[in-house]
Design a protein around this motif. Sequence first.
Motif, mmCIF file in Angstrom:
data_model
loop_
_atom_site.group_PDB
_atom_site.id
_atom_site.type_symbol
_atom_site.label_atom_id
_atom_site.label_comp_id
_atom_site.label_asym_id
_atom_site.label_seq_id
_atom_site.Cartn_x
_atom_site.Cartn_y
_atom_site.Cartn_z
ATOM 1 N N PHE A 1 0.836 -1.209 0.000
ATOM 2 C CA PHE A 1 0.000 0.000 0.000
ATOM 3 C C PHE A 1 0.871 1.260 0.000
ATOM 4 O O PHE A 1 0.629 2.197 -0.781
ATOM 5 C CB PHE A 1 -0.926 -0.020 1.214
ATOM 6 N N LEU A 2 1.869 1.315 0.880
ATOM 7 C CA LEU A 2 2.704 2.509 0.996
ATOM 8 C C LEU A 2 3.540 2.748 -0.256
ATOM 9 O O LEU A 2 3.734 3.901 -0.671
ATOM 10 C CB LEU A 2 3.607 2.392 2.228
ATOM 11 N N ASP A 3 4.018 1.695 -0.875
ATOM 12 C CA ASP A 3 4.817 1.866 -2.083
ATOM 13 C C ASP A 3 3.975 2.394 -3.241
ATOM 14 O O ASP A 3 4.415 3.273 -3.994
ATOM 15 C CB ASP A 3 5.454 0.526 -2.477
ATOM 16 N N GLU A 4 2.760 1.860 -3.377
ATOM 17 C CA GLU A 4 1.926 2.242 -4.510
ATOM 18 C C GLU A 4 1.308 3.626 -4.344
ATOM 19 O O GLU A 4 0.953 4.271 -5.332
ATOM 20 C CB GLU A 4 0.814 1.206 -4.708
ATOM 21 N N THR A 5 1.145 4.100 -3.122
ATOM 22 C CA THR A 5 0.503 5.400 -2.880
ATOM 23 C C THR A 5 1.508 6.473 -2.469
ATOM 24 O O THR A 5 1.104 7.533 -1.993
ATOM 25 C CB THR A 5 -0.566 5.265 -1.780
ATOM 26 N N ARG A 6 2.797 6.209 -2.663
ATOM 27 C CA ARG A 6 3.803 7.172 -2.212
ATOM 28 C C ARG A 6 3.625 8.532 -2.891
ATOM 29 O O ARG A 6 3.683 9.585 -2.237
ATOM 30 C CB ARG A 6 5.201 6.623 -2.499
ATOM 31 N N LEU A 7 3.435 8.533 -4.204
ATOM 32 C CA LEU A 7 3.307 9.798 -4.931
ATOM 33 C C LEU A 7 2.061 10.553 -4.482
ATOM 34 O O LEU A 7 2.085 11.785 -4.315
ATOM 35 C CB LEU A 7 3.259 9.519 -6.440
ATOM 36 N N LEU A 8 0.980 9.834 -4.283
ATOM 37 C CA LEU A 8 -0.255 10.470 -3.817
ATOM 38 C C LEU A 8 -0.069 11.062 -2.432
ATOM 39 O O LEU A 8 -0.475 12.210 -2.169
ATOM 40 C CB LEU A 8 -1.383 9.436 -3.821
ATOM 41 N N ARG A 9 0.565 10.325 -1.530
ATOM 42 C CA ARG A 9 0.761 10.813 -0.168
ATOM 43 C C ARG A 9 1.711 12.002 -0.128
ATOM 44 O O ARG A 9 1.501 12.960 0.631
ATOM 45 C CB ARG A 9 1.289 9.687 0.720
ATOM 46 N N ASP A 10 2.739 11.974 -0.951
ATOM 47 C CA ASP A 10 3.685 13.099 -0.972
ATOM 48 C C ASP A 10 3.024 14.368 -1.503
ATOM 49 O O ASP A 10 3.311 15.474 -1.018
ATOM 50 C CB ASP A 10 4.900 12.744 -1.827
ATOM 51 N N ALA A 11 2.156 14.214 -2.507
ATOM 52 C CA ALA A 11 1.460 15.391 -3.048
ATOM 53 C C ALA A 11 0.543 16.000 -2.001
ATOM 54 O O ALA A 11 0.496 17.229 -1.820
ATOM 55 C CB ALA A 11 0.675 14.999 -4.296
ATOM 56 N N LEU A 12 -0.201 15.150 -1.269
ATOM 57 C CA LEU A 12 -1.060 15.671 -0.202
ATOM 58 C C LEU A 12 -0.224 16.233 0.943
ATOM 59 O O LEU A 12 -0.621 17.217 1.589
ATOM 60 C CB LEU A 12 -1.976 14.562 0.308
ATOM 61 N N GLY A 13 0.926 15.628 1.207
ATOM 62 C CA GLY A 13 1.801 16.138 2.264
ATOM 63 C C GLY A 13 2.302 17.535 1.973
ATOM 64 O O GLY A 13 2.485 18.341 2.894
ATOM 65 N N GLN A 14 2.540 17.850 0.695
ATOM 66 C CA GLN A 14 2.965 19.202 0.338
ATOM 67 C C GLN A 14 1.884 20.229 0.654
ATOM 68 O O GLN A 14 2.177 21.366 1.017
ATOM 69 C CB GLN A 14 3.319 19.257 -1.148
ATOM 70 N N LEU A 15 0.634 19.825 0.520
ATOM 71 C CA LEU A 15 -0.461 20.740 0.840
ATOM 72 C C LEU A 15 -0.587 20.950 2.339
ATOM 73 O O LEU A 15 -1.034 22.012 2.793
ATOM 74 C CB LEU A 15 -1.781 20.182 0.281
ATOM 75 N N VAL A 16 -0.179 19.935 3.113
ATOM 76 C CA VAL A 16 -0.283 20.042 4.571
ATOM 77 C C VAL A 16 0.864 20.855 5.145
ATOM 78 O O VAL A 16 0.668 21.703 6.033
ATOM 79 C CB VAL A 16 -0.316 18.637 5.205
ATOM 80 N N SER A 17 2.064 20.619 4.647
ATOM 81 C CA SER A 17 3.247 21.286 5.218
ATOM 82 C C SER A 17 3.842 22.336 4.303
ATOM 83 O O SER A 17 4.887 22.899 4.620
ATOM 84 C CB SER A 17 4.321 20.227 5.520
#
Length: 505
Positions: free
Chosen positions: A288-304
Amino acid sequence: MKRGTRSRDGRGVATLLADFGHDLPRNPVQAPNPREARLFRQAPRAGANRPGRGWSPAAAPVSTWRMASDQAPVFWPFISAPGLPPTGAQMGIDCLSGGSFYADPLGWVMSDSVSVSNPNVMCFGKPGGGKSATSKAFLLRMTDFGYRVLILGDPKDEYEPMCRALGVEPFTIGHGLPARINPLDFGPLGKGWADLPAAEAQRRSAVVFRRWLTLVRGLVGSQRLGEHRVPFGPTDEVVVKAALSHITGYTSAATRLSEPTIPLLWHALDQPTDELITECRYRDRRHFLDETRLLRDALGQLVSGVLSGLFDDHTTINVDWTAPIQSLSLSRLQPLGEDAVGIALTCLSSWGRAMREVAEPGDLRITVRDEAWKQLRLGVEAVKSFDEDLRLSRKDGEVQWSVAHKPSDLLSAGDQGSQAATIARDLLHLADIKILHGQDDGVADELEHLLGLGPIARDIITGWARQRPGRALWVVGSHTYKVQTVLHPIERQLTFTNAAIESAL
């Protein structure tokens, strides 16, 4: 012997019969037909040779004159297009007919005599050409007809004086300020969820989750991966929808749903539960974490990232939707760059759509999108979101008023031939009303290509409209009108945008 002539003894046939009480029959005499009045009479080329008849000893030579439509009324009352009904805001003077020009987008849609199928308006013009004054004059005058105005992002705080003149204090978005906007707000659809029938709860959830997915797709697509935007595919959509269902409690059929935020969504993906991993059909947590890394990083940029603390918490402002106008000022975000302003406009667009999902009949609204090109430059997903708002305006009974510099700004959404550029070009066809203020000669070709304007209309925009602020060519359906906006002295103060320049001189 002829009738009535005397015989040799002096008596004719008529006289003889008259003596015995008889008369000869007479042929009926027909009256001559009356001559019809002639409007024009044939006259010699040199004129009738009588006093006062314009006689000339020599024929005048024939000459050909070419003139623009604003000069033709000198010889004949020339009107280029049928007049519009006098309903809505009285904007100024129709310079071709000499009469008043009225703007009524929703009224035009309902009228069979006007070739307008949607009430969307796009207002173009170079800085200083009067597009802001025309927009504000329209908004002010339409409030007299019961319309309410929502400024979804004021990048330059141009609408603050108008808000205060109507007794409304605009909301200001920026770091260190108390106002927060949650783009994942439930909106009116979240009220009374526990008392809803199952069918209505399912319908509302479909509307809300669809809006959230449109927003997340646009926010993720606004982030860059080198020279390209971060993709958002069907698998990402499944993961995000499942995560939102778990956060809100919709998966467990909760009677009271919890409102999600961008940080909560990011945390649910960064620390996935076993139920989420199984529901999304991944082998294990690592998969799960490997396949959604790009999605999570994009949302993380919006958070931080640069917009942290602005759109990552629950909404803190209480908007009075019965007020004549509401505005959200974004000038404090200008130092953060165009992408930051574009992301803020995307968040506000989703939040504003939520507030309008449940509207009472007769609730007339005008939604203003200033500097719309900044949102469109965030990639194809942002363009799709904007496209959806324009397509739903007819169903919602809402006027979408977009402001930009020139039509080609829409094409900056992507490379030539890309999906984003293609959709952005089609946006021009989703606005049957276009207001074209003065432009430089360099944009004449793109006006011809994008809008299909002829040479006369093109010359009006690059010539006549540049000679004075407020002049514009209004394209209403298939007809064009030369309009000079007329401002009241009070309106002139509220629409003045050169205060900073004036104070520096």
